[in-house]
Every structure is written in C-alpha cells, then in structure tokens.
Enzyme design. Structure first.
Site, mmCIF file in Angstrom:
data_model
loop_
_atom_site.group_PDB
_atom_site.id
_atom_site.type_symbol
_atom_site.label_atom_id
_atom_site.label_comp_id
_atom_site.label_asym_id
_atom_site.label_seq_id
_atom_site.Cartn_x
_atom_site.Cartn_y
_atom_site.Cartn_z
ATOM 1 N N ALA A 62 19.254 46.808 18.310
ATOM 2 C CA ALA A 62 20.208 45.834 17.783
ATOM 3 C C ALA A 62 19.432 44.612 17.309
ATOM 4 O O ALA A 62 18.320 44.342 17.781
ATOM 5 C CB ALA A 62 21.199 45.451 18.875
ATOM 6 N N GLY A 105 19.478 49.797 21.060
ATOM 7 C CA GLY A 105 20.692 50.266 20.389
ATOM 8 C C GLY A 105 20.417 51.366 19.368
ATOM 9 O O GLY A 105 21.318 52.135 19.017
ATOM 10 N N GLU A 108 20.192 54.395 21.527
ATOM 11 C CA GLU A 108 21.553 54.684 22.002
ATOM 12 C C GLU A 108 22.367 55.378 20.910
ATOM 13 O O GLU A 108 23.216 56.218 21.196
ATOM 14 C CB GLU A 108 22.246 53.388 22.455
ATOM 15 C CG GLU A 108 21.665 52.852 23.754
ATOM 16 C CD GLU A 108 22.274 51.514 24.150
ATOM 17 O OE1 GLU A 108 22.020 50.517 23.443
ATOM 18 O OE2 GLU A 108 23.007 51.464 25.155
ATOM 19 N N GLU A 128 15.366 46.834 26.354
ATOM 20 C CA GLU A 128 16.263 45.693 26.565
ATOM 21 C C GLU A 128 15.828 44.805 27.724
ATOM 22 O O GLU A 128 15.943 43.583 27.666
ATOM 23 C CB GLU A 128 17.696 46.190 26.812
ATOM 24 C CG GLU A 128 18.414 46.713 25.581
ATOM 25 C CD GLU A 128 18.243 48.204 25.373
ATOM 26 O OE1 GLU A 128 17.280 48.805 25.906
ATOM 27 O OE2 GLU A 128 19.071 48.788 24.647
HETATM 28 C C1 HXC Z 1 15.601 41.988 14.702
HETATM 29 C C2 HXC Z 1 13.638 43.087 14.332
HETATM 30 C C3 HXC Z 1 13.892 43.991 15.388
HETATM 31 C C4 HXC Z 1 15.119 43.838 16.086
HETATM 32 C C5 HXC Z 1 12.002 44.503 14.523
HETATM 33 N N1 HXC Z 1 12.456 43.450 13.836
HETATM 34 N N2 HXC Z 1 12.851 44.855 15.473
HETATM 35 N N3 HXC Z 1 14.481 42.100 14.006
HETATM 36 N N4 HXC Z 1 15.917 42.826 15.712
HETATM 37 N N5 HXC Z 1 15.482 44.662 17.079
HETATM 38 C C6 HXC Z 1 11.813 42.741 12.710
HETATM 39 C C7 HXC Z 1 10.692 41.848 13.221
HETATM 40 O O1 HXC Z 1 11.207 40.600 13.682
HETATM 41 C C8 HXC Z 1 9.866 41.710 11.965
HETATM 42 O O2 HXC Z 1 10.481 40.775 11.099
HETATM 43 C C9 HXC Z 1 10.006 43.078 11.299
HETATM 44 O O3 HXC Z 1 11.173 43.674 11.854
HETATM 45 C C10 HXC Z 1 8.819 43.986 11.598
HETATM 46 O O4 HXC Z 1 8.651 44.028 13.004
HETATM 47 P P1 HXC Z 1 7.260 43.677 13.727
HETATM 48 O O5 HXC Z 1 7.580 43.306 15.126
HETATM 49 O O6 HXC Z 1 6.464 42.738 12.932
HETATM 50 O O7 HXC Z 1 6.565 45.125 13.669
HETATM 51 P P2 HXC Z 1 5.527 45.784 14.674
HETATM 52 O O8 HXC Z 1 4.483 44.781 15.100
HETATM 53 O O9 HXC Z 1 5.109 47.049 14.028
HETATM 54 O O10 HXC Z 1 6.377 46.118 15.995
HETATM 55 C C11 HXC Z 1 7.414 47.069 15.929
HETATM 56 C C12 HXC Z 1 8.288 46.992 17.201
HETATM 57 C C13 HXC Z 1 8.778 45.536 17.399
HETATM 58 C C14 HXC Z 1 7.465 47.419 18.431
HETATM 59 C C15 HXC Z 1 9.446 47.955 17.016
HETATM 60 O O11 HXC Z 1 9.369 45.091 16.184
HETATM 61 C C16 HXC Z 1 9.789 45.390 18.465
HETATM 62 O O12 HXC Z 1 9.448 45.361 19.662
HETATM 63 N N6 HXC Z 1 11.054 45.216 18.081
HETATM 64 C C17 HXC Z 1 12.136 44.967 19.035
HETATM 65 C C18 HXC Z 1 12.537 46.209 19.733
HETATM 66 C C19 HXC Z 1 13.611 45.968 20.759
HETATM 67 O O13 HXC Z 1 13.417 45.194 21.697
HETATM 68 N N7 HXC Z 1 14.768 46.585 20.567
HETATM 69 C C20 HXC Z 1 15.913 46.417 21.474
HETATM 70 C C21 HXC Z 1 16.802 45.312 20.981
HETATM 71 S S1 HXC Z 1 18.115 44.999 22.105
HETATM 72 P P3 HXC Z 1 9.652 39.542 10.450
HETATM 73 O O14 HXC Z 1 10.725 38.743 9.791
HETATM 74 O O15 HXC Z 1 8.921 38.857 11.581
HETATM 75 O O16 HXC Z 1 8.734 40.270 9.503
HETATM 76 C C22 HXC Z 1 19.225 46.208 21.812
HETATM 77 C C23 HXC Z 1 20.494 46.105 22.638
HETATM 78 C C24 HXC Z 1 21.525 47.076 22.214
HETATM 79 O O17 HXC Z 1 19.037 47.058 21.035
HETATM 80 C C25 HXC Z 1 22.824 46.794 22.892
HETATM 81 C C26 HXC Z 1 24.013 47.156 22.083
HETATM 82 C C27 HXC Z 1 24.472 46.187 21.067
#
Ligand code: HXC
Length: 255
Positions: A62, A105, A108, A128
């Site tokens: 998400a 998400g 999921e 998360e």
């Molecule tokens: C918003 C995101 C994002 C996310 C990546 N990006 N994941 N933006 N929400 N979940 C964006 C980054 O900010 C970045 O934007 C661009 O995508 C590229 O990501 P990088 O981090 O620079 O890439 P990389 O170094 O290759 O790392 C990839 C990654 C990392 C390991 C996947 O992006 C990451 O850890 N993302 C978050 C994953 C996460 O925690 N997901 C769970 C979210 S909570 P910019 O603008 O900086 O270029 C969830 C709850 C669900 O899902 C509940 C139900 C609603």
C-alpha cells in the site's frame, strides 16, 4: 492514464496495476479502479479465469506516502478488504502471476488468488511491522489459513522479505517459473482451467472456502480492520512510515 488495466485474451482476463514509478504501490484510487474492473469481470459470464499480473513488480504494498499521516478513521477508509474479498469470492479461478516485489498489501492481493506462480527473482513478504503497523487487507486471516499459523507468524512478526524458493518451500506460492515466463505459465494454467466445467469449478471453490472457514472470514476481517486502524493512533506508526519516506531506519519508542 488508467492506473489499472483489464486485458482480455479469449475467455481469460488479466488485471494489471500500472504505476511502475512507485513499483506499483497501491493507493486508494488504484483500488477503486481495480474494484470497477473486478465488477466487470463478475458480470462477464464468458470469462473463465482471472490472472492478477503487473509488469516487473507485482506491487510493493500500500502507498506509504498516502498512509503516513492518516488518523484511525482515515486508516479505516484506506483499507482494501472490500475489493480483495470480491476477488477472493469470484466464482472463477484466480491466478496471481508474481514478478519482482509483492509486499504488504501487494502480497495480500496475491493471497486473494486461488493459485500463485512466482518468478525466480520475485521477492515477497509482509514488511508492515517495520513500518509500525501490521497487515490489514486480509493478511492476518488468509496467510495463516494458507501456510499455517507458525509460518505466518514468522513472516508477519519478522517482516522478512523472502525469495521465491523460500516462498515455495513454505507453501506461500504453488510454483516457481523463470522470470520471463511467469505470465506464460499462468496463461497455460488459466487455459487449462478455462476448459474445465465452470459450474463444478465454482462449486468446488465455494465448498473448499466453506470448509476452511472454521471461524467466519468476515468476522476476522472486521477484527483486523479495527486493530489495523488503531495502530494509526500510535507514534510508532508515524515514525515507521516517516523513516521509510526519509530513507532512514525507524526508532520505535513503544508509544
Ligand atoms: C509508496 C513506494 C512504496 C510504497 C516503493 N515506493 N514502495 N511508495 N509506497 N509501498 C516508491 C519509493 O518511495 C520510490 O519512490 C520508488 O517507489 C522506488 O522505490 P525504492 O525504495 O527507491 O526502490 P528500491 O531501493 O529498489 O527498494 C524497493 C523496495 C522498497 C524494497 C520494495 O521500495 C520498499 O521497501 N518499499 C516499501 C515496501 C513496504 O513496506 N510495503 C508495505 C507497505 S504497508 P521515489 O519517489 O523515492 O523514487 C502495506 C499495508 C497494507 O502494504 C495494508 C492494507 C491497506
């Protein structure tokens, strides 16, 4: 430009998220678009199988930028479960074809499918907890049902991102395919399923679900939604998500 696309290949539908610049991170508006496409699939009696697939990255979760400053009420409104349940409850079989990242998400969403095929290089998990929250789109219910409680707890508690081989060994995915052939494999399987008797298929799907539900799924989703949104009243949620956006390690204070 549409953020979610619906493609048709004969009697097989493919739903695809199209936000490559954010690794297909899922916002409220993406889920709303997806919901409309799922409704289209539900209405089209010609469709015999749905594939969930996005180019390069399935979905990195998400959208953290959209969640970081949410309060409890806004967090509840952000939740994806109504759409995810609609996908899981489709009478046709659903296959998730997972390339790249499928996190939070995003994973999921993959868990709403009946069958998951992952590319060799896919990276999956529920990070998360590293953001000060927990899965909130059916993950706390579907993951233990699919892989068992102890394995689900290990994944959700550690927030570890795992490889396709590890996911296969845990039963999180059904198969691993070469990265360039994930969609082909999903298509091949979809074509096979599309040839099977649709009424019997729907009945088998419905019956398996009924058998799995010792405690009602919807009750579980309700508890999950309330507890997930409650986490947005904590400072640790703000710290976890701000740390991600500021590209630093979080410092959780248990507050
Ligand atoms: C918003 C995101 C994002 C996310 C990546 N990006 N994941 N933006 N929400 N979940 C964006 C980054 O900010 C970045 O934007 C661009 O995508 C590229 O990501 P990088 O981090 O620079 O890439 P990389 O170094 O290759 O790392 C990839 C990654 C990392 C390991 C996947 O992006 C990451 O850890 N993302 C978050 C994953 C996460 O925690 N997901 C769970 C979210 S909570 P910019 O603008 O900086 O270029 C969830 C709850 C669900 O899902 C509940 C139900 C609603």
């Amino acid at each position: 430009m549409a953020q979610v696309l619906l493609k048709r290949e004969e009697n097989i539908a493919i739903i695809r998220v199209n936000r490559p610049e954010a690794l297909n991170a899922l916002s409220r508006s993406i889920i709303d678009e997806m919901d409309e496409l799922v409704e289209e699939v539900m209405k089209d009696k010609e469709i015999r199988c749905l594939i969930l697939h996005s180019e390069k990255n399935f979905a990195a979760g998400a959208d953290i930028k959209k969640m970081v400053e949410c309060n409890e009420e806004e967090a509840r409104a952000f939740l994806f479960s109504p759409t995810y349940n609609k996908i899981a409850d489709l009478s046709i079989p659903v296959i998730a074809a997972i390339e790249g990242y499928a996190l939070g998400g995003g994973m999921e969403l993959a868990m709403t499918a009946d069958i998951r095929i992952a590319g060799e290089g896919a990276k999956m998990g529920f990070p998360e907890i590293t953001l000060g929250i927990m899965p909130g789109a059916g993950g706390t219910i579907r993951v233990p049902r699919i892989i068992g409680e102890a394995r689900a707890k290990e994944l959700i508690f550690t927030g570890d991102v795992i490889t396709a081989q590890k996911a296969l060994s845990m039963g999180l995915v059904n198969r691993v395919a070469e990265d360039d052939h994930v969609l082909d494999e999903a298509m091949k399987l979809a074509k096979k399923l599309a040839k099977r008797a649709p009424i019997a298929m729907a009945m088998a799907k419905k019956t398996i679900k009924a058998g799995q539900e010792e405690q009602s799924h919807n009750k579980g989703i309700e508890i999950e939604a309330a507890n997930w949104a409650k986490l947005f009243t904590t400072q640790d949620q703000k710290e976890g998500m701000r740390a991600f956006l500021e590209k630093r390690k979080p410092d959780f204070q248990n507050k």
